[in-house]
Write a protein that holds these residues in place. Structure first.
Motif, PDB file in Angstrom:
ATOM      1  N   ASN A  91      16.811-103.463  39.961  1.00  0.00           N
ATOM      2  CA  ASN A  91      15.816-104.047  39.082  1.00  0.00           C
ATOM      3  C   ASN A  91      14.529-104.332  39.844  1.00  0.00           C
ATOM      4  OD1 ASN A  91      18.317-105.634  37.248  1.00  0.00           O
ATOM      5  ND2 ASN A  91      16.604-104.595  36.235  1.00  0.00           N
ATOM      6  N   SER A  92      13.411-104.141  39.171  1.00  0.00           N
ATOM      7  CA  SER A  92      12.128-104.513  39.737  1.00  0.00           C
ATOM      8  C   SER A  92      11.127-104.723  38.611  1.00  0.00           C
ATOM      9  CB  SER A  92      11.616-103.462  40.719  1.00  0.00           C
ATOM     10  OG  SER A  92      11.375-102.226  40.067  1.00  0.00           O
ATOM     11  N   GLY A 101       9.567-107.743  37.742  1.00  0.00           N
ATOM     12  CA  GLY A 101       9.404-109.091  37.241  1.00  0.00           C
ATOM     13  C   GLY A 101       8.234-109.793  37.899  1.00  0.00           C
ATOM     14  N   LEU A 134       9.343-103.753  33.348  1.00  0.00           N
ATOM     15  CA  LEU A 134      10.471-103.800  34.246  1.00  0.00           C
ATOM     16  C   LEU A 134      11.029-102.403  34.451  1.00  0.00           C
ATOM     17  CD1 LEU A 134      12.389-106.909  32.859  1.00  0.00           C
ATOM     18  CD2 LEU A 134      10.446-106.823  34.447  1.00  0.00           C
ATOM     19  N   THR A 159      15.817-109.452  37.860  1.00  0.00           N
ATOM     20  CA  THR A 159      14.460-109.743  38.283  1.00  0.00           C
ATOM     21  C   THR A 159      13.908-110.869  37.412  1.00  0.00           C
ATOM     22  OG1 THR A 159      12.274-108.750  38.720  1.00  0.00           O
ATOM     23  CG2 THR A 159      13.444-107.974  36.764  1.00  0.00           C
TER      24      THR A 159
END
Length: 124
Positions: free
Chosen positions: A6-7, A9, A20, A118
């Motif tokens: 996840n990235s 945020g 996202l 995130t």
């Protein structure tokens, strides 16, 4: 196994936008579903959106419908959640998840692979 990262945020003011990303280390095939879930402080994890990788069918929670858009880039094995018109109540840790053979896309138990999450914080 598929590993998800996840990235995207961050902190945004109400009315703002974030996108996202969910990058998969392994190739996501057409029979997979990618879902997005979120957990606000003191609350249960809730379904946000999902997409069927092959056909592209999308599903949204009522709380985010018309504001969030889920998509995927098959070539990059990456899913995206575009979040517009963000509200303070959207503040949560957002998780992407994926699995094959998913029937009930809104159930966390349907997913075998999960990203680390995130943080999304929406200020008023």
């Amino acid at each position: 196994q598929v590993q998800l990262v996840n990235s995207g945020g961050g902190l945004v003011q109400a009315g703002g936008s974030l996108r996202l990303s969910c990058a998969a280390s392994g190739r996501i095939l057409s029979n997979y579903v990618m879902g997005w879930f979120r957990r606000a402080p003191g609350k249960e994890r809730e379904f946000v959106a999902a997409i069927r990788w092959g056909g592209g069918s999308t599903y949204y929670a009522d709380s985010v419908k018309d504001r969030f858009t889920i998509s995927r880039d098959n070539a990059k094995n990456t899913g995206y959640l575009q979040m517009n018109s963000l509200k303070p109540e959207d503040t949560a840790v957002y998780y992407c998840a994926a699995s094959r053979g998913v029937v009930a896309v809104a159930r966390t138990s349907e997913y075998n692979y999960w990203g680390q999450g995130t943080q999304v914080t929406v200020s008023s």
